[in-house]
Design a protein around this motif. Structure first.
Motif: not given
Length: 127
Positions: A30-44
């Motif tokens: 979760v930490l990597h998903d929300l703050t890691g590289k490409h987090a913005y793209t994953r969020h969209l």
């Protein structure tokens, strides 16, 4: 001591896309998903998953030519992406706190104003 899993199962991830918390052993994920590289793209991408049934309904159940249904989907997609991007920061903060992490964590490369920059801004743009 719990063993950290590397990735969630598909049902866990699907629940996560609609706001369900992940199990504790996926906190690092979760930490990597929300703050890691490409987090913005994953969020969209994650934010579009709940809309897939709506897009499918537009494509399959609305009468009319295909270009009208495609236009409905495109306009809905643009609106959904806009709101997903606009509410990214509060959504990330909620998900972080939901998993017991500090809400103020940010993706790498996000710039924050320093105290001298804020002071200079306040002098140049008084209330």
């Amino acid at each position: 001591m719990t063993i950290q899993r590397r990735r969630p199962t598909f049902p866990e991830w699907l629940g996560y896309t609609v706001g369900r918390p992940m199990p504790d052993d996926l906190r690092d994920w979760v930490l990597h998903d929300l703050t890691g590289k490409h987090a913005y793209t994953r969020h969209l991408i994650r934010g579009m998953v709940p809309f897939l049934p709506i897009f499918a309904a537009f494509a399959l159940f609305f009468p009319g030519p295909a270009w009208i249904r495609a236009t409905m989907i495109l306009l809905s997609l643009i609106l959904a992406l806009f709101y997903c991007a606009a509410y990214m920061a509060p959504n990330r903060a909620h998900r972080l706190t939901q998993h017991g992490l500090p809400a103020d964590l940010d993706a790498p490369g996000v710039l924050h104003a320093t105290a001298p920059e804020r002071a200079r801004y306040a002098v140049n743009h008084p209330h």
